[in-house]
Write a protein that holds these residues in place. Structure first.
Motif, short mmCIF file in Angstrom:
data_model
loop_
_atom_site.label_atom_id
_atom_site.label_comp_id
_atom_site.label_asym_id
_atom_site.label_seq_id
_atom_site.Cartn_x
_atom_site.Cartn_y
_atom_site.Cartn_z
N ASN A 122 -41.72 10.67 -39.35
CA ASN A 122 -41.78 9.23 -39.08
C ASN A 122 -41.08 8.87 -37.78
O ASN A 122 -41.53 8.01 -37.02
CB ASN A 122 -41.16 8.45 -40.23
N VAL A 123 -39.94 9.53 -37.52
CA VAL A 123 -39.23 9.28 -36.26
C VAL A 123 -40.09 9.67 -35.08
O VAL A 123 -40.18 8.96 -34.08
CB VAL A 123 -37.88 10.04 -36.23
N LEU A 124 -40.78 10.82 -35.17
CA LEU A 124 -41.64 11.27 -34.08
C LEU A 124 -42.80 10.30 -33.87
O LEU A 124 -43.16 9.96 -32.73
CB LEU A 124 -42.18 12.67 -34.39
N ILE A 125 -43.39 9.82 -34.96
CA ILE A 125 -44.49 8.85 -34.84
C ILE A 125 -44.02 7.58 -34.15
O ILE A 125 -44.68 7.04 -33.26
CB ILE A 125 -45.06 8.52 -36.24
N ASP A 126 -42.82 7.10 -34.53
CA ASP A 126 -42.26 5.91 -33.90
C ASP A 126 -42.06 6.12 -32.41
O ASP A 126 -42.31 5.22 -31.60
CB ASP A 126 -40.93 5.53 -34.54
N GLN A 127 -41.61 7.31 -32.02
CA GLN A 127 -41.39 7.60 -30.61
C GLN A 127 -42.70 7.63 -29.84
O GLN A 127 -42.79 7.14 -28.72
CB GLN A 127 -40.65 8.93 -30.45
N VAL A 128 -43.74 8.22 -30.45
CA VAL A 128 -45.05 8.27 -29.79
C VAL A 128 -45.61 6.86 -29.59
O VAL A 128 -46.13 6.51 -28.53
CB VAL A 128 -46.03 9.13 -30.61
N ILE A 129 -45.48 6.02 -30.63
CA ILE A 129 -45.96 4.64 -30.54
C ILE A 129 -45.21 3.88 -29.46
O ILE A 129 -45.80 3.16 -28.66
CB ILE A 129 -45.82 3.93 -31.90
N SER A 130 -43.88 4.08 -29.42
CA SER A 130 -43.07 3.40 -28.41
C SER A 130 -43.44 3.85 -27.01
O SER A 130 -43.55 3.02 -26.09
CB SER A 130 -41.58 3.69 -28.67
N ALA A 131 -43.65 5.15 -26.84
CA ALA A 131 -44.03 5.67 -25.52
C ALA A 131 -45.40 5.13 -25.11
O ALA A 131 -45.61 4.75 -23.94
CB ALA A 131 -44.05 7.20 -25.54
N ALA A 132 -46.34 5.09 -26.06
CA ALA A 132 -47.68 4.57 -25.75
C ALA A 132 -47.62 3.10 -25.37
O ALA A 132 -48.30 2.66 -24.43
CB ALA A 132 -48.59 4.77 -26.97
N ASN A 158 -33.23 6.24 -44.70
CA ASN A 158 -34.67 6.06 -44.82
C ASN A 158 -35.39 6.60 -43.59
O ASN A 158 -36.18 5.91 -42.94
CB ASN A 158 -35.01 4.58 -45.02
N ILE A 159 -35.11 7.86 -43.27
CA ILE A 159 -35.72 8.49 -42.10
C ILE A 159 -36.35 9.81 -42.51
O ILE A 159 -36.02 10.41 -43.52
CB ILE A 159 -34.70 8.75 -40.98
N MET A 186 -33.52 6.53 -32.24
CA MET A 186 -32.49 7.53 -32.50
C MET A 186 -31.50 6.99 -33.53
O MET A 186 -31.17 5.81 -33.52
CB MET A 186 -31.75 7.87 -31.21
N HIS A 187 -31.04 7.87 -34.39
CA HIS A 187 -30.02 7.52 -35.37
C HIS A 187 -28.71 8.23 -35.04
O HIS A 187 -28.72 9.38 -34.60
CB HIS A 187 -30.47 7.89 -36.78
N THR A 188 -27.60 7.53 -35.25
CA THR A 188 -26.29 8.07 -34.94
C THR A 188 -25.43 8.11 -36.20
O THR A 188 -25.25 7.08 -36.85
CB THR A 188 -25.59 7.22 -33.86
N ILE A 189 -24.94 9.29 -36.53
CA ILE A 189 -24.07 9.49 -37.68
C ILE A 189 -22.69 9.89 -37.17
O ILE A 189 -22.57 10.80 -36.34
CB ILE A 189 -24.62 10.59 -38.61
N VAL A 190 -21.68 9.21 -37.63
CA VAL A 190 -20.30 9.46 -37.19
C VAL A 190 -19.47 9.94 -38.37
O VAL A 190 -19.52 9.35 -39.45
CB VAL A 190 -19.68 8.19 -36.58
N LEU A 191 -18.73 11.02 -38.15
CA LEU A 191 -17.76 11.49 -39.15
C LEU A 191 -16.38 11.11 -38.67
O LEU A 191 -15.95 11.53 -37.58
CB LEU A 191 -17.88 13.00 -39.35
N ALA A 192 -15.68 10.30 -39.46
CA ALA A 192 -14.39 9.78 -39.03
C ALA A 192 -13.46 9.58 -40.22
O ALA A 192 -13.90 9.16 -41.29
CB ALA A 192 -14.58 8.45 -38.29
N THR A 193 -12.20 9.87 -40.00
CA THR A 193 -11.13 9.52 -40.92
C THR A 193 -9.81 9.78 -40.22
O THR A 193 -9.74 10.59 -39.29
CB THR A 193 -11.20 10.30 -42.24
N GLN A 194 -8.78 9.10 -40.65
CA GLN A 194 -7.50 9.22 -39.98
C GLN A 194 -6.83 10.56 -40.24
O GLN A 194 -6.11 11.09 -39.42
CB GLN A 194 -6.57 8.09 -40.43
#
Length: 246
Positions: free
Chosen positions: A216-226, A211-212, A1-9
């Motif tokens: 590719n993310v789904l393939i990585d998840q399937v490989i990890s689950a397997a 670089n996502i 999983m990738h996490t993107i944060v939007l932040a500023t003061q």
């Protein structure tokens, strides 16, 4: 999983509308997405209540200690992307979000006050060695002020402009506020409009930066689950061998 944060003061920089726009652009690109709200003002939650469906989940996380364990649970569940909208200013929750981000996007309008307000957020991202980029938001269609703001941001980060400024710039148009009021993303409100084109372009820029891709993310998840299933099977086989031997 990738996490993107939007932040500023600085308040009013457009974090919430950008978070929504990016979430829907990512969803339309094939990602599974969760919007996370750390701002007690509840802009995302209010937006979600105005929607006619629940296809995009908004999850409030207001306490810093809850952030890391919840992200781990979401990653384990198979979620591909979490986009976090933070409150104005610096808080423990915002710092926790930046700490656990893959990319911190720092929105700034092309004004002195907005640019000055990015300093504290930039410092936190650097302290935790997190990737970051500025997003020039609510800009006029053209003008010298945009170029000046972009150059100042690059000087502030002490890096080349291409390394710190997300593209494209997001122009100030009514579509963003009108879509927010309607419980829609701008890509739903005006699918063929310039604002939608810019937000989709910004998402494509983020994809390239991280670089996502959804495939590719789904393939990585399937490989990890397997791999996990094979590990469990191996443990069971080992236990059965031990029982038989005894």
């Amino acid at each position: 999983m990738h996490t993107i944060v939007l932040a500023t003061q600085k308040g009013g920089s457009g974090k919430s509308t950008l978070a929504i726009g990016l979430a829907l652009a990512a969803k339309q690109a094939g990602f599974t997405v969760r919007l996370i709200e750390t701002d007690p003002q509840g802009t995302l939650s209010n937006w979600a209540r105005r929607r006619n469906n629940d296809d995009v989940v908004v999850e409030p996380i207001y306490h810093a200690a809850d952030f890391e364990p919840r992200l781990k649970m979401l990653a384990t569940s198979g979620l591909q992307l979490a986009i976090v909208d933070t409150a104005a200013g610096l808080s423990a929750a915002t710092t926790a979000a930046i700490r656990h981000s893959d990319l911190c996007l720092i929105p700034a309008r092309p004004s002195v006050a907005d640019i000055e307000a990015t300093v504290s957020t930039l410092s936190v991202a650097r302290a935790w060695k997190r990737s970051y980029s500025f997003v020039l938001n609510q800009t006029p269609i053209r003008g010298q002020r945009i170029d000046n703001a972009a150059n100042v941001l690059a000087e502030e980060a002490a890096l080349d402009l291409a390394d710190v400024l997300a593209r494209p710039l997001i122009v100030m148009r009514n579509d963003h506020q009108d879509s927010l009021a309607s419980g829609l993303a701008v890509s739903e409100f005006a699918p063929n409009g310039k604002s939608t084109e810019e937000v989709r372009g910004l998402w494509q820029w983020v994809e390239t930066r991280l670089n996502i891709s959804a495939t590719n993310v789904l393939i990585d998840q399937v490989i990890s689950a397997a791999a996990g299933m094979l590990h469990v099977a191996a443990e069971r086989a080992s236990d059965e061998t031990t029982i038989l031997a005894s």
